[in-house]
Design a protein around this motif. Structure first.
Motif, PDB file in Angstrom:
ATOM      1  N   GLU A 217       0.757  -1.185   0.070  1.00 56.89           N
ATOM      2  CA  GLU A 217      -0.101  -0.109  -0.042  1.00 56.89           C
ATOM      3  C   GLU A 217       0.751   1.224  -0.105  1.00 56.89           C
ATOM      4  O   GLU A 217       0.760   2.191  -0.763  1.00 56.89           O
ATOM      5  CB  GLU A 217      -0.897   0.071   1.458  1.00 56.89           C
ATOM      6  CG  GLU A 217      -2.149  -0.898   1.198  1.00 56.89           C
ATOM      7  CD  GLU A 217      -2.920  -1.243   2.408  1.00 56.89           C
ATOM      8  OE1 GLU A 217      -3.843  -1.733   2.292  1.00 56.89           O
ATOM      9  OE2 GLU A 217      -2.357  -0.631   3.277  1.00 56.89           O
ATOM     10  N   SER A 220       2.404   1.682  -3.335  1.00 53.23           N
ATOM     11  CA  SER A 220       1.575   2.083  -4.317  1.00 53.23           C
ATOM     12  C   SER A 220       1.156   3.661  -4.139  1.00 53.23           C
ATOM     13  O   SER A 220       1.057   4.530  -5.302  1.00 53.23           O
ATOM     14  CB  SER A 220       0.302   1.193  -4.279  1.00 53.23           C
ATOM     15  OG  SER A 220      -0.602   1.567  -5.172  1.00 53.23           O
ATOM     16  N   GLU A 223       3.824   6.001  -5.176  1.00 53.92           N
ATOM     17  CA  GLU A 223       3.861   6.187  -6.622  1.00 53.92           C
ATOM     18  C   GLU A 223       2.871   7.151  -7.181  1.00 53.92           C
ATOM     19  O   GLU A 223       2.957   8.062  -8.040  1.00 53.92           O
ATOM     20  CB  GLU A 223       3.688   4.941  -7.250  1.00 53.92           C
ATOM     21  CG  GLU A 223       4.063   4.982  -8.865  1.00 53.92           C
ATOM     22  CD  GLU A 223       3.592   3.678  -9.585  1.00 53.92           C
ATOM     23  OE1 GLU A 223       3.051   3.048  -9.122  1.00 53.92           O
ATOM     24  OE2 GLU A 223       4.297   3.277 -10.399  1.00 53.92           O
ATOM     25  N   GLN A 224       1.829   7.081  -6.647  1.00 54.68           N
ATOM     26  CA  GLN A 224       0.405   7.750  -6.962  1.00 54.68           C
ATOM     27  C   GLN A 224       0.917   9.243  -6.701  1.00 54.68           C
ATOM     28  O   GLN A 224       0.446  10.243  -7.429  1.00 54.68           O
ATOM     29  CB  GLN A 224      -0.756   7.356  -6.563  1.00 54.68           C
ATOM     30  CG  GLN A 224      -1.347   6.431  -7.055  1.00 54.68           C
ATOM     31  CD  GLN A 224      -2.569   5.561  -6.318  1.00 54.68           C
ATOM     32  OE1 GLN A 224      -3.104   5.926  -5.262  1.00 54.68           O
ATOM     33  NE2 GLN A 224      -2.589   4.287  -6.681  1.00 54.68           N
ATOM     34  N   ILE A 233       9.122  -0.142  -7.442  1.00 49.65           N
ATOM     35  CA  ILE A 233       7.991   0.027  -7.647  1.00 49.65           C
ATOM     36  C   ILE A 233       7.576  -0.660  -9.033  1.00 49.65           C
ATOM     37  O   ILE A 233       6.385  -1.609  -9.428  1.00 49.65           O
ATOM     38  CB  ILE A 233       7.343   1.157  -7.550  1.00 49.65           C
ATOM     39  CG1 ILE A 233       7.232   1.880  -6.326  1.00 49.65           C
ATOM     40  CG2 ILE A 233       5.997   1.485  -8.247  1.00 49.65           C
ATOM     41  CD1 ILE A 233       6.748   3.184  -5.872  1.00 49.65           C
ATOM     42  N   PHE A 237       5.365  -3.883  -9.175  1.00 51.52           N
ATOM     43  CA  PHE A 237       3.987  -3.811  -9.909  1.00 51.52           C
ATOM     44  C   PHE A 237       4.202  -3.546 -11.014  1.00 51.52           C
ATOM     45  O   PHE A 237       3.935  -2.301 -11.592  1.00 51.52           O
ATOM     46  CB  PHE A 237       3.315  -2.562  -8.974  1.00 51.52           C
ATOM     47  CG  PHE A 237       3.134  -2.631  -7.424  1.00 51.52           C
ATOM     48  CD1 PHE A 237       2.849  -3.866  -6.638  1.00 51.52           C
ATOM     49  CD2 PHE A 237       3.469  -1.634  -6.736  1.00 51.52           C
ATOM     50  CE1 PHE A 237       2.876  -3.813  -5.476  1.00 51.52           C
ATOM     51  CE2 PHE A 237       3.384  -1.528  -5.391  1.00 51.52           C
ATOM     52  CZ  PHE A 237       3.123  -2.635  -4.623  1.00 51.52           C
ATOM     53  N   HIS A 240      -0.447  -2.264 -13.310  1.00 50.54           N
ATOM     54  CA  HIS A 240      -1.401  -1.709 -12.366  1.00 50.54           C
ATOM     55  C   HIS A 240      -2.599  -2.197 -11.849  1.00 50.54           C
ATOM     56  O   HIS A 240      -2.813  -2.498 -10.813  1.00 50.54           O
ATOM     57  CB  HIS A 240      -1.479  -0.254 -12.755  1.00 50.54           C
ATOM     58  CG  HIS A 240      -0.115   0.484 -12.424  1.00 50.54           C
ATOM     59  ND1 HIS A 240      -0.054   1.204 -11.394  1.00 50.54           N
ATOM     60  CD2 HIS A 240       1.206   0.379 -12.958  1.00 50.54           C
ATOM     61  CE1 HIS A 240       1.150   1.838 -11.342  1.00 50.54           C
ATOM     62  NE2 HIS A 240       1.940   1.266 -12.440  1.00 50.54           N
ATOM     63  N   THR A 243      -2.272  -4.646  -9.014  1.00 49.77           N
ATOM     64  CA  THR A 243      -1.629  -4.206  -7.697  1.00 49.77           C
ATOM     65  C   THR A 243      -2.939  -4.385  -6.763  1.00 49.77           C
ATOM     66  O   THR A 243      -2.583  -4.866  -5.479  1.00 49.77           O
ATOM     67  CB  THR A 243      -1.042  -2.672  -7.942  1.00 49.77           C
ATOM     68  OG1 THR A 243      -0.176  -2.840  -8.909  1.00 49.77           O
ATOM     69  CG2 THR A 243      -0.480  -2.453  -6.472  1.00 49.77           C
ATOM     70  N   LYS A 244      -3.915  -3.660  -6.933  1.00 45.74           N
ATOM     71  CA  LYS A 244      -5.085  -3.363  -6.173  1.00 45.74           C
ATOM     72  C   LYS A 244      -5.853  -4.953  -5.705  1.00 45.74           C
ATOM     73  O   LYS A 244      -5.933  -5.015  -4.552  1.00 45.74           O
ATOM     74  CB  LYS A 244      -6.165  -2.858  -6.646  1.00 45.74           C
ATOM     75  CG  LYS A 244      -5.952  -1.268  -6.421  1.00 45.74           C
ATOM     76  CD  LYS A 244      -7.265  -0.339  -6.921  1.00 45.74           C
ATOM     77  CE  LYS A 244      -7.002   0.950  -6.817  1.00 45.74           C
ATOM     78  NZ  LYS A 244      -7.958   1.837  -7.646  1.00 45.74           N
TER      79      LYS A 244
END
Ligand SMILES: [Zn+2]
Length: 268
Positions: A217, A220, A223-224, A233, A237, A240, A243-244
């Protein structure tokens, strides 16, 4: 915090210079290396092991390994206390004092954690990352990736010419193999396997598997937020939408197994 958005493959490091504090990871990469198809070369387990050892030794020699009394090393020792092997593969842990955010585990059980990753992860999260990386070793992903790198690059001319004896590698070949150890990209199914296997490894060693979820998390979100092209990353991942799903899957597993999610601690 230092800027950490360094993408390893863009680096061209000088092998001869002494490594300054907070250096970039040292990987000498051949500029004109062309990927070639792996040949059907016979490579014994003993030869493979020798090449892995040589590559890990090269990486340790050419990157700033922090001494035992350094706070980063002390923290890593404490964190991994009592964890000596993974299904019989003896583990050894070291910290590289570099600005890249990364960690990798090698087929011989050598685990290398970068100080900048330790800067942003709390203990549970860091252990989660280590568990995931060891998952790749346990599922033999690391060995497969290393073998491919060995055959497509370092040994592209084959080992047969040396009469089956492991060929001596040049400095740049070892640098390339080092890069393959650090930056091995795995398929999504391999990532899933490493998640599960890493989860089992953490549980077996009495660690809270939520750490892996929380680490994912955090990476992620980082990165966002920053749009940073962080090598770790990108490695972790590669796709994408997945990833979730991975985060959700591991969260559900930890919940089902009755583990309590630890409180978020401030990073170091
Ligand atoms: Zn992975």
């Amino acid at each position: 915090m230092r800027k950490f958005s360094v993408y390893i493959f863009t680096l061209v490091c000088c092998l001869a210079t002494a490594m300054p504090v907070g250096a970039q990871l040292n990987l000498k990469k051949l500029g004109n290396a062309v990927a070639k198809t792996a040949q059907a070369v016979t490579l014994t387990d003993a030869q493979m092991a020798a090449y892995v050892k040589e590559s890990v030794d090269w990486m340790d020699k050419n990157n700033p390994v922090l001494p035992e009394d350094n706070p980063y090393t002390v923290r890593l020792r404490k964190l991994t206390e009592g964890i000596t092997d993974a299904d019989g593969i003896p583990l050894n842990f070291k910290v590289y004092h570099v600005i890249d955010i990364n960690a990798f585990a090698c087929p011989d059980g050598s685990v290398r954690v970068f100080s900048s990753l330790m800067d942003i992860m709390d203990d549970d999260e860091l252990m989660g990352i280590i568990g995931h990386e060891i998952g790749h070793v346990l599922k033999h992903h690391s060995k497969k990736a290393f073998r491919t790198a060995l055959l497509t690059d370092a040994l592209k001319d084959g080992v047969s010419s040396t009469g089956g004896v492991a060929a001596a590698l040049s400095d740049s070949q070892l640098g390339d193999l080092g890069a393959s150890l650090v930056n091995s990209k795995f398929s999504q199914s391999q990532e899933k396997e490493a998640d599960d296997c890493g989860y089992d490894f953490l549980v077996k060693n009495g660690r809270n598997p939520w750490g892996m979820v929380m680490a994912f998390e955090k990476l992620s979100q980082l990165e966002q937020k920053s749009g940073a092209k962080m090598s770790y990353i990108q490695k972790m991942f590669s796709s994408h939408p997945e990833t979730k799903d991975r985060i959700k899957r591991m969260s559900q597993r930890a919940t089902k197994d009755g583990y309590q999610r630890p409180e978020v601690k401030a990073a170091e």
